[in-house]
Design a protein around this motif. Structure first.
Motif, PDB file in Angstrom:
ATOM      1  N   SER A  65     -22.980  -5.728  29.202  1.00  0.00           N
ATOM      2  CA  SER A  65     -21.669  -6.155  29.679  1.00  0.00           C
ATOM      3  C   SER A  65     -21.820  -6.776  31.062  1.00  0.00           C
ATOM      4  CB  SER A  65     -20.715  -4.957  29.773  1.00  0.00           C
ATOM      5  OG  SER A  65     -20.470  -4.419  28.502  1.00  0.00           O
ATOM      6  N   LYS A  69     -21.741 -13.166  28.112  1.00  0.00           N
ATOM      7  CA  LYS A  69     -21.703 -13.500  26.686  1.00  0.00           C
ATOM      8  C   LYS A  69     -20.307 -13.941  26.250  1.00  0.00           C
ATOM      9  CE  LYS A  69     -22.988  -9.494  25.160  1.00  0.00           C
ATOM     10  NZ  LYS A  69     -22.819  -8.750  26.425  1.00  0.00           N
ATOM     11  N   SER A  70     -19.298 -13.127  26.567  1.00  0.00           N
ATOM     12  CA  SER A  70     -17.930 -13.455  26.156  1.00  0.00           C
ATOM     13  C   SER A  70     -17.422 -14.704  26.863  1.00  0.00           C
ATOM     14  CB  SER A  70     -16.998 -12.274  26.435  1.00  0.00           C
ATOM     15  OG  SER A  70     -17.340 -11.154  25.643  1.00  0.00           O
ATOM     16  N   ALA A  73     -18.573 -17.688  25.031  1.00  0.00           N
ATOM     17  CA  ALA A  73     -17.757 -17.920  23.837  1.00  0.00           C
ATOM     18  C   ALA A  73     -16.416 -18.536  24.196  1.00  0.00           C
ATOM     19  CB  ALA A  73     -17.556 -16.602  23.090  1.00  0.00           C
ATOM     20  N   LEU A  74     -15.774 -18.031  25.248  1.00  0.00           N
ATOM     21  CA  LEU A  74     -14.471 -18.557  25.654  1.00  0.00           C
ATOM     22  C   LEU A  74     -14.575 -19.987  26.173  1.00  0.00           C
ATOM     23  CD1 LEU A  74     -12.999 -15.413  27.469  1.00  0.00           C
ATOM     24  CD2 LEU A  74     -12.367 -16.296  25.221  1.00  0.00           C
ATOM     25  N   PHE A 119     -11.961 -11.482  18.599  1.00  0.00           N
ATOM     26  CA  PHE A 119     -12.029 -11.009  19.975  1.00  0.00           C
ATOM     27  C   PHE A 119     -12.468  -9.549  20.029  1.00  0.00           C
ATOM     28  CE2 PHE A 119      -9.167 -14.608  20.056  1.00  0.00           C
ATOM     29  CZ  PHE A 119      -9.587 -15.306  21.184  1.00  0.00           C
ATOM     30  N   GLN A 120     -13.046  -9.176  21.167  1.00  0.00           N
ATOM     31  CA  GLN A 120     -13.654  -7.862  21.314  1.00  0.00           C
ATOM     32  C   GLN A 120     -12.627  -6.741  21.284  1.00  0.00           C
ATOM     33  OE1 GLN A 120     -16.264  -7.631  24.657  1.00  0.00           O
ATOM     34  NE2 GLN A 120     -16.869  -5.526  24.267  1.00  0.00           N
ATOM     35  N   ASP A 202     -17.167 -11.696  18.546  1.00  0.00           N
ATOM     36  CA  ASP A 202     -17.468 -10.965  19.769  1.00  0.00           C
ATOM     37  C   ASP A 202     -17.341  -9.470  19.495  1.00  0.00           C
ATOM     38  OD1 ASP A 202     -17.944 -10.162  22.323  1.00  0.00           O
ATOM     39  OD2 ASP A 202     -16.240 -11.176  23.240  1.00  0.00           O
ATOM     40  N   GLU A 203     -18.476  -8.806  19.319  1.00  0.00           N
ATOM     41  CA  GLU A 203     -18.521  -7.380  18.974  1.00  0.00           C
ATOM     42  C   GLU A 203     -17.590  -7.084  17.788  1.00  0.00           C
ATOM     43  OE1 GLU A 203     -20.626  -5.438  20.245  1.00  0.00           O
ATOM     44  OE2 GLU A 203     -21.085  -6.069  22.280  1.00  0.00           O
ATOM     45  N   ILE A 234     -21.926 -12.100  18.879  1.00  0.00           N
ATOM     46  CA  ILE A 234     -22.116 -11.432  20.172  1.00  0.00           C
ATOM     47  C   ILE A 234     -22.064  -9.930  19.923  1.00  0.00           C
ATOM     48  CG2 ILE A 234     -21.165 -11.088  22.483  1.00  0.00           C
ATOM     49  CD1 ILE A 234     -19.925 -13.892  22.240  1.00  0.00           C
TER      50      ILE A 234
END
Length: 689
Positions: A65, A69-70, A73-74, A119-120, A202-203, A234
């Motif tokens: 974290s 990574k996120s 993606a965004l 989304f996560q 994402d996760e 991800i």
């Protein structure tokens, strides 16, 4: 439930069949840089990142974290937080079209249709005032012009495909009426509704059980085979990467540090950071030692780096690493790494990579035959009310006759699918939910008969670590006050000064600085928040702690730190744990005994080695077969469960598992099996009667 294949509308120009390398990539990131804020102190979450994803390919992005990574993606979807977030350099190409140059109106036609995202945090991603069905229908209307009955049928098909039982009822329910796993499945349905060319996940399986996880991952792979959909995956679960990815990239502090094919990566990761991720994984072979952890934390990304970003945490770094930025090196087979140790042009000080540091041995407590907690025939039945007068028309049999003993200084694990009643067992043992029937004896005292002040006085003996540390803390209180709150309630400490010294000691015990006491929960990472919750639980000197999925959303490196902490605290203080989880590798590493729960009842229980290595109940066998593993070419057969998970308000007669069991016999439908076996390994199944 049986796997339901989605009927995908393949476009005329989509002649994809299986995974294959394409000349032109579907997605290409070219030297992308992202900034949050302005000036020299701006955050740099994505710093010169480049990679390609081809049609039909699964590209996995690994890392802790805070590594970016996120945000990567965004940035692809141009959904960076406004007004601070913006792409300052580079390009994002989709089928050769530069997305960074498109107006916002055209981007809206791409989001959800050409590119979708899971989304996560499903709870914050769903609209709380719209039903699950209407939120999925919105995508169908926007991108396919589908309305009315056709849209409803398609939504039901999507919900069924991701493993949601009783889809017609769930269609009309709001997000707050769904469990965490069901919210995640609704998010997956929304992402798949547009039939995208690229799915950013994402996760995607964080809140899912291993059985549903296996079903969802198989669904994604089936869609890839049929439509050529690409996936940017991800995750921090190396087992999922081993089973799904074609190529793997490791991200650290805003940059890619390694990229290779899945086979080469798992055969031998080259970057020291990647090696550490593998060494942090819990395993039954490591039960007698502390897990390998990565010292320190991901550095702040609000400044330029003069050298290697991993140098301060690396076991092999030397002075050259701290003063010089490593190159992005390419070797045979399309393998890339960003490390001075792999650079033939640099003379290293003779350090051999891949050598794990010797971890300290954690002496296991000898199992005490004296039971701290004795649970017998525990039942929790929630009434179902209906009509204007709220008449009771039935019950939800959340927990229906659970019995277990937890010795002093030992860990009892409780595993099973979402909705089987695991958390309810934990809360009812601690009398946070009052049992309908049964006995809960803590150190010979019957808790179910205690009320008011008598029960409050016993609260210091047992504590609860909740699954979501953020939502379990008051966001308006500083964390020092949150930890101290329980001490005040229990009358621990003569004055505030003495309590503050105790809080500082607790923070040091869980690996946090005393400087953090005056910060608020939102200022911490997930791992740090979980440590604060552990400190809060320890503040009243408990003898039993119920841990409800305490590591489910953590990176493997942070998970290793938390598991080391829990094991060390148990050895130092003699604490007992009831550890609720769906992570079997954590159970193998931490637990002394494990109980497998299905639809409110325990179907198998015993010593960890006996249950995990020689499972007897068909449900336990299916559960263990679905666990993702890092080892390659294991040729494991995943047991697919038939039928839907029955509703706890209307459980099947006889053995609750018989409608989904591959070995069901006529007698299974008529009566519930008695318990057989010894204390080391008990099971409720007619196959072993």
């Amino acid at each position: 439930m049986p796997y339901v294949m989605l009927s995908i509308h393949v476009h005329a120009n989509d002649n994809f069949s299986g995974k294959q390398e394409m000349t032109e990539p579907l997605l290409r990131l070219e030297n992308v840089k992202v900034r949050l804020g302005q000036g020299a102190s701006a955050i740099r979450p994505v710093d010169d990142v480049s990679f390609e994803i081809h049609k039909g390919e699964t590209y996995a992005l690994l890392g802790e974290s805070g590594c970016g990574k996120s945000m990567t993606a965004l940035s692809i979807l141009r959904l960076l937080p406004e007004p601070a977030g913006h792409i300052t350099r580079g390009h994002v190409f989709l089928d050769g079209k530069d997305l960074t140059a498109l107006p916002e109106a055209e981007m809206r036609t791409i989001r959800g249709r050409r590119i979708s995202m899971i989304f996560q945090e499903a709870a914050t991603s769903l609209n709380p005032v719209l039903t699950a069905g209407s939120q999925i229908s919105e995508v169908l209307k926007q991108h396919h012009g589908m309305k009315g009955r056709a849209a409803r049928e398609r939504v039901l098909e999507l919900l069924d495909a991701v493993g949601i039982p009783d889809v017609k009822r769930r269609y009309s329910e709001y997000p707050h009426q769904l469990s965490g796993g069901m919210k995640q499945r609704v998010m997956i349905s929304i992402a798949l509704a547009g039939e995208p060319d690229l799915l950013i996940a994402d996760e995607p399986t964080t809140a899912l059980d291993v059985t549903i996880q296996a079903q969802v991952l198989e669904l994604l792979q089936q869609l890839q085979d049929k439509t050529g959909m690409a996936i940017l995956l991800i995750t921090h679960d190396l087992g999922i990467v081993a089973g799904m990815a074609d190529r793997v990239a490791v991200m650290y502090a805003g940059q890619l540090v390694e990229e290779s094919s899945r086979e080469r990566f798992f055969a031998g990761a080259r970057h020291p950071y990647s090696q550490k991720l593998f060494q942090s994984l819990p395993d039954v072979k490591k039960r007698d030692q502390a897990l390998d952890t990565i010292k320190g934390s991901v550095p702040s990304l609000d400044h330029e780096f003069a050298g290697c970003r991993f140098a301060e945490r690396c076991d092999y770094a030397w002075d050259y690493c701290r003063d010089n930025v490593p190159r992005w090196l390419t070797s045979s087979g399309g393998r890339h790494v960003r490390c001075h140790l792999a650079d033939d042009a640099i003379s290293s000080p003779g350090i051999t990579t891949g050598v794990s540091q010797k971890q300290p041995v954690i002496v296991q407590q000898s199992e005490n035959t004296g039971s701290l907690l004795e649970v017998s025939g525990l039942k929790v039945h929630f009434p179902i009310h209906k009509g204007v007068f709220k008449r009771v028309v039935g019950h939800v049999f959340a927990v229906d006759g659970v019995s277990m003993d937890i010795p002093r200084g030992c860990t009892q694990a409780l595993v099973g699918e979402s909705g089987c009643g695991k958390t309810t067992v934990g809360k009812s043992i601690l009398q946070l939910i009052r049992p309908t029937d049964g006995s809960v004896r803590f150190d010979k005292a019957e808790l179910t008969t205690l009320r008011g002040r008598q029960l409050r006085r016993r609260r210091s003996d047992f504590q609860f670590i909740f699954q979501d540390p953020y939502s379990s803390m008051n966001p308006r209180m500083m964390v020092g006050d949150i930890v101290e709150e329980g001490m005040i309630a229990q009358g621990i400490g003569k004055n505030r000064g003495e309590r503050r010294r105790r809080v500082e000691q607790l923070f040091a015990q869980v690996g946090l600085s005393a400087d953090f006491l005056h910060r608020y929960p939102h200022e911490f990472s997930g791992g740090q928040r979980q440590r604060i919750c552990i400190a809060r639980a320890l503040a009243v000197d408990p003898r039993l702690i119920v841990c409800d999925e305490p590591t489910s959303a953590l990176d493997v490196s942070v998970q290793a730190q938390i598991l080391n902490l829990l094991k060390q605290l148990q050895n130092d203080l003699g604490i007992s744990y009831l550890f609720i989880t769906h992570n079997i590798s954590v159970v193998a590493y931490l637990a002394d005994r494990v109980a497998v729960m299905y639809l409110g009842r325990i179907v198998e229980e015993g010593k960890v080695a006996n249950v995990l290595e020689r499972p007897r109940h068909p449900y336990t066998q299916a559960l263990l077969s679905a666990v993702p593993v890092v080892e390659q070419d294991t040729h494991r057969e995943i047991i697919r469960l038939e039928g839907d998970l029955p509703s706890p308000s209307n459980p099947p007669g006889g053995c609750h598992f018989h409608p989904r069991c591959l070995h069901a016999m006529p007698q299974c439908q008529q009566q519930y099996p008695d318990e057989t076996g010894s204390d080391d390994h008990r099971v409720r199944c007619f196959l072993h009667a």
